[in-house]
Design a protein around this motif. Sequence first.
Motif, PDB file in Angstrom:
ATOM      1  N   SER A   1       0.806  -1.216   0.000  1.00  0.00           N
ATOM      2  CA  SER A   1       0.000   0.000   0.000  1.00  0.00           C
ATOM      3  C   SER A   1       0.843   1.271   0.000  1.00  0.00           C
ATOM      4  O   SER A   1       0.411   2.311  -0.488  1.00  0.00           O
ATOM      5  N   ILE A   2       2.060   1.198   0.542  1.00  0.00           N
ATOM      6  CA  ILE A   2       2.905   2.390   0.571  1.00  0.00           C
ATOM      7  C   ILE A   2       3.276   2.827  -0.847  1.00  0.00           C
ATOM      8  O   ILE A   2       3.454   4.022  -1.117  1.00  0.00           O
ATOM      9  N   ILE A   3       3.367   1.872  -1.773  1.00  0.00           N
ATOM     10  CA  ILE A   3       3.657   2.205  -3.168  1.00  0.00           C
ATOM     11  C   ILE A   3       2.457   2.909  -3.787  1.00  0.00           C
ATOM     12  O   ILE A   3       2.604   3.870  -4.556  1.00  0.00           O
ATOM     13  N   TYR A   4       1.256   2.454  -3.452  1.00  0.00           N
ATOM     14  CA  TYR A   4       0.055   3.155  -3.915  1.00  0.00           C
ATOM     15  C   TYR A   4       0.066   4.592  -3.421  1.00  0.00           C
ATOM     16  O   TYR A   4      -0.318   5.514  -4.146  1.00  0.00           O
ATOM     17  N   GLY A   5       0.475   4.782  -2.174  1.00  0.00           N
ATOM     18  CA  GLY A   5       0.526   6.133  -1.627  1.00  0.00           C
ATOM     19  C   GLY A   5       1.505   7.014  -2.380  1.00  0.00           C
ATOM     20  O   GLY A   5       1.218   8.182  -2.664  1.00  0.00           O
ATOM     21  N   LEU A   6       2.661   6.462  -2.716  1.00  0.00           N
ATOM     22  CA  LEU A   6       3.661   7.232  -3.454  1.00  0.00           C
ATOM     23  C   LEU A   6       3.155   7.609  -4.844  1.00  0.00           C
ATOM     24  O   LEU A   6       3.268   8.765  -5.272  1.00  0.00           O
TER      25      LEU A   6
END
Length: 281
Positions: free
Chosen positions: A116-121
């Motif tokens: 999910s952190i990649i989605y945030g980026l």
Amino acid sequence: MKLSKGRRAYILTMRVLMGLCAGLTCALTLFLIGYVLWKGLPNISWELLSTKPSYLSGKIGILPDILNTLYITVATLAIVLPLGVGAAIYLTEYAKNQRLASLISNAAETLSGIPSIIYGLVGMLVFCGGGTSLLAGAMTLTIMNLPTIMRTTQESLKTVPQAYREGALGLGAGKWRMIRTVVLPNCVDGIVTGCILTVGRILGESAALLYTAGFAHALNGPWKGLNSAGATLTVALYVYAKEQGEFGVAFAIAAILMILTVLLNLLAGMVGKHFTKRRTL
């Protein structure tokens, strides 16, 4: 057939090991739920739930965070449901090129496995051109939850007997009319279950929203709130625990989220049983 001593010992050992694994899993779950509720419930008060924070007086309230969570949940569902259900209908009912359908399904599976952190980026770079906002967070969560809606709807569409489709077409119904009046009413349980699972994931998401929705605790209406930065309950939990050291408030929010998650899981099970019973009548 009589089993040898070695075979009986092996079966007994495997049963004991599986029982220990099941018991350990249950114990860990109950411990986590019990510990969070024990630490969080005493800190929940009406003042905490119904007021906004005041930095001058030092008063803490999570009403803006509750409303922000509601806004972003409704906005995400309004976008992801038509996209996910429409994609599932196309892949199941209309797609003639099975290689293309398989490619789309594999792409959706890949999306569901991305952290999910990649989605945030990516959401920060794509949707936050004018700054962080709840709408940017909703768009990011839409991409995250699209595979869930697609999978649950596809699997539910496949459970509708082919005879229903053939019967509707034989009576003169067009393709879309057949889907709208025969197929969808018989697979609504999968759509509702996917919707509930999506709400559960939205409630529990924080990493992607840290980059896209922001940290603000302002109390806004729906329209202004969606176009402004705002902290959801999970982001507020992080802020109070990590940035401000308010662990009592953090555990109160954690207890609220835990209760909502348990209720959503129970609701998903009840909805599934209800529609399954209706289908068999």
